[in-house]
Design a protein around this motif. Structure first.
Motif, PDB file in Angstrom:
ATOM      1  N   ILE A   5       0.824  -1.214   0.000  1.00 19.94           N
ATOM      2  CA  ILE A   5       0.000   0.000   0.000  1.00 19.94           C
ATOM      3  C   ILE A   5       0.857   1.262   0.000  1.00 19.94           C
ATOM      4  N   PHE A   6       2.002   1.240   0.680  1.00 18.25           N
ATOM      5  CA  PHE A   6       2.843   2.436   0.699  1.00 18.25           C
ATOM      6  C   PHE A   6       3.572   2.607  -0.639  1.00 18.25           C
ATOM      7  N   PHE A  28       3.399  11.597   4.614  1.00 21.33           N
ATOM      8  CA  PHE A  28       1.982  11.917   4.441  1.00 21.33           C
ATOM      9  C   PHE A  28       1.255  11.710   5.764  1.00 21.33           C
ATOM     10  N   ARG A  29       0.028  12.232   5.833  1.00 20.86           N
ATOM     11  CA  ARG A  29      -0.756  12.133   7.071  1.00 20.86           C
ATOM     12  C   ARG A  29      -1.360  10.739   7.204  1.00 20.86           C
ATOM     13  N   ASP A  30      -1.285  10.194   8.433  1.00 22.49           N
ATOM     14  CA  ASP A  30      -1.896   8.895   8.694  1.00 22.49           C
ATOM     15  C   ASP A  30      -3.414   9.011   8.521  1.00 22.49           C
ATOM     16  N   ILE A  31      -3.985   8.008   7.891  1.00 25.79           N
ATOM     17  CA  ILE A  31      -5.421   8.032   7.595  1.00 25.79           C
ATOM     18  C   ILE A  31      -6.264   7.856   8.872  1.00 25.79           C
ATOM     19  N   HIS A  32      -5.676   7.271   9.902  1.00 34.37           N
ATOM     20  CA  HIS A  32      -6.362   7.109  11.201  1.00 34.37           C
ATOM     21  C   HIS A  32      -5.494   7.751  12.288  1.00 34.37           C
ATOM     22  N   LEU A  40       3.428   9.898   8.646  1.00 32.12           N
ATOM     23  CA  LEU A  40       4.197   8.681   8.377  1.00 32.12           C
ATOM     24  C   LEU A  40       5.325   9.040   7.420  1.00 32.12           C
ATOM     25  N   ASN A  86       7.036   0.572  14.528  1.00 33.45           N
ATOM     26  CA  ASN A  86       6.555  -0.772  14.847  1.00 33.45           C
ATOM     27  C   ASN A  86       7.286  -1.766  13.952  1.00 33.45           C
ATOM     28  N   GLY A  92       3.395  -4.853  16.437  1.00 33.22           N
ATOM     29  CA  GLY A  92       2.220  -4.090  16.021  1.00 33.22           C
ATOM     30  C   GLY A  92       2.300  -3.540  14.610  1.00 33.22           C
ATOM     31  N   GLN A  93       3.273  -4.019  13.818  1.00 30.95           N
ATOM     32  CA  GLN A  93       3.391  -3.511  12.438  1.00 30.95           C
ATOM     33  C   GLN A  93       2.272  -4.086  11.577  1.00 30.95           C
ATOM     34  N   GLU A  94       1.585  -3.185  10.877  1.00 30.79           N
ATOM     35  CA  GLU A  94       0.472  -3.603   9.998  1.00 30.79           C
ATOM     36  C   GLU A  94       0.838  -3.478   8.527  1.00 30.79           C
ATOM     37  N   VAL A  95       1.653  -2.469   8.211  1.00 28.47           N
ATOM     38  CA  VAL A  95       2.081  -2.266   6.821  1.00 28.47           C
ATOM     39  C   VAL A  95       3.570  -2.594   6.754  1.00 28.47           C
ATOM     40  N   HIS A  99       8.416   2.392   8.066  1.00 28.36           N
ATOM     41  CA  HIS A  99       7.923   3.766   8.212  1.00 28.36           C
ATOM     42  C   HIS A  99       8.110   4.219   9.651  1.00 28.36           C
ATOM     43  N   HIS A 101       6.409   6.704  12.467  1.00 31.66           N
ATOM     44  CA  HIS A 101       5.279   7.544  12.875  1.00 31.66           C
ATOM     45  C   HIS A 101       5.842   8.774  13.582  1.00 31.66           C
TER      46      HIS A 101
HETATM   47  P1  AMP Z   1       1.964   0.253  11.493  1.00 32.78           P
HETATM   48  O1  AMP Z   1       1.002  -0.386  12.442  1.00 32.78           O
HETATM   49  O2  AMP Z   1       3.160   0.809  12.175  1.00 32.78           O
HETATM   50  O3  AMP Z   1       2.313  -0.660  10.332  1.00 32.78           O
HETATM   51  O4  AMP Z   1       1.214   1.519  10.916  1.00 32.78           O
HETATM   52  C1  AMP Z   1       0.572   1.564   9.673  1.00 32.78           C
HETATM   53  C2  AMP Z   1      -0.163   2.865   9.632  1.00 32.78           C
HETATM   54  O5  AMP Z   1      -0.534   3.123   8.296  1.00 32.78           O
HETATM   55  C3  AMP Z   1      -1.452   2.900  10.475  1.00 32.78           C
HETATM   56  O6  AMP Z   1      -1.347   3.930  11.456  1.00 32.78           O
HETATM   57  C4  AMP Z   1      -2.544   3.194   9.438  1.00 32.78           C
HETATM   58  O7  AMP Z   1      -3.542   4.060   9.940  1.00 32.78           O
HETATM   59  C5  AMP Z   1      -1.745   3.826   8.305  1.00 32.78           C
HETATM   60  N1  AMP Z   1      -2.335   3.691   6.986  1.00 32.78           N
HETATM   61  C6  AMP Z   1      -2.761   2.564   6.383  1.00 32.78           C
HETATM   62  N2  AMP Z   1      -3.237   2.829   5.149  1.00 32.78           N
HETATM   63  C7  AMP Z   1      -3.087   4.169   4.963  1.00 32.78           C
HETATM   64  C8  AMP Z   1      -3.381   5.056   3.891  1.00 32.78           C
HETATM   65  N3  AMP Z   1      -3.933   4.628   2.741  1.00 32.78           N
HETATM   66  N4  AMP Z   1      -3.107   6.365   4.054  1.00 32.78           N
HETATM   67  C9  AMP Z   1      -2.554   6.820   5.206  1.00 32.78           C
HETATM   68  N5  AMP Z   1      -2.240   6.028   6.249  1.00 32.78           N
HETATM   69  C10 AMP Z   1      -2.511   4.709   6.134  1.00 32.78           C
END
Ligand code: AMP
Length: 111
Positions: A5-6, A28-32, A40, A86, A92-95, A99, A101
């Motif tokens: 996604i990034f 860019f700004r985090d979406i949440h 990020l 993360n 806790g890494q999701e992407v 990156h 934060h």
């Molecule tokens: P992490 O948990 O460290 O991998 O954080 C991933 C971050 O990416 C989370 O805070 C999400 O809110 C953010 N994120 C995911 N998709 C997008 C997006 N399309 N635009 C901006 N931020 C995103």
């Protein structure tokens, strides 16, 4: 085509609220957002996480760290800011594209 996604944000395939970019990183700004300011910082190169850094990335890492206070200042975070990286599912890494934060502008909870 990349499924990351990034990488898609880097390539303009997914929109983002970009605040900075150069030849090494984009921001860019985090979406949440978890704070008033939540950015990020992402290297252009697809690096999965801290676990995948190699000596060739030393210059990039220094660049990213030195850029953080500059961006924080530009966002008006004169009182300080928090950075989080993360790493891995357990961290806790999701992407899975490295990156950093950058958070601030509101009372951040303690650990
Ligand atoms: P992490 O948990 O460290 O991998 O954080 C991933 C971050 O990416 C989370 O805070 C999400 O809110 C953010 N994120 C995911 N998709 C997008 C997006 N399309 N635009 C901006 N931020 C995103």
């Amino acid at each position: 085509m990349s499924e990351c996604i990034f990488c898609k944000i880097r390539d303009g395939e997914i929109p983002s609220d970009k605040v900075y970019e150069d030849d090494q990183v984009f921001v860019f700004r985090d979406i949440h957002p978890k704070a008033e300011v939540h950015l990020l910082m992402v290297p252009r190169e697809h690096i999965g996480s801290l676990n995948n850094l190699a000596p060739q990335h030393d210059g990039l890492v220094a660049h990213m760290l030195r850029l953080l206070p500059q961006l924080a200042r530009e966002q008006g975070l004169d009182d300080g800011f928090r950075t989080i990286i993360n790493t891995g599912k357990g961290g806790g890494q999701e992407v899975f594209h490295l990156h950093i934060h950058l958070l601030g502008g509101s009372d951040l909870p303690g650990f």
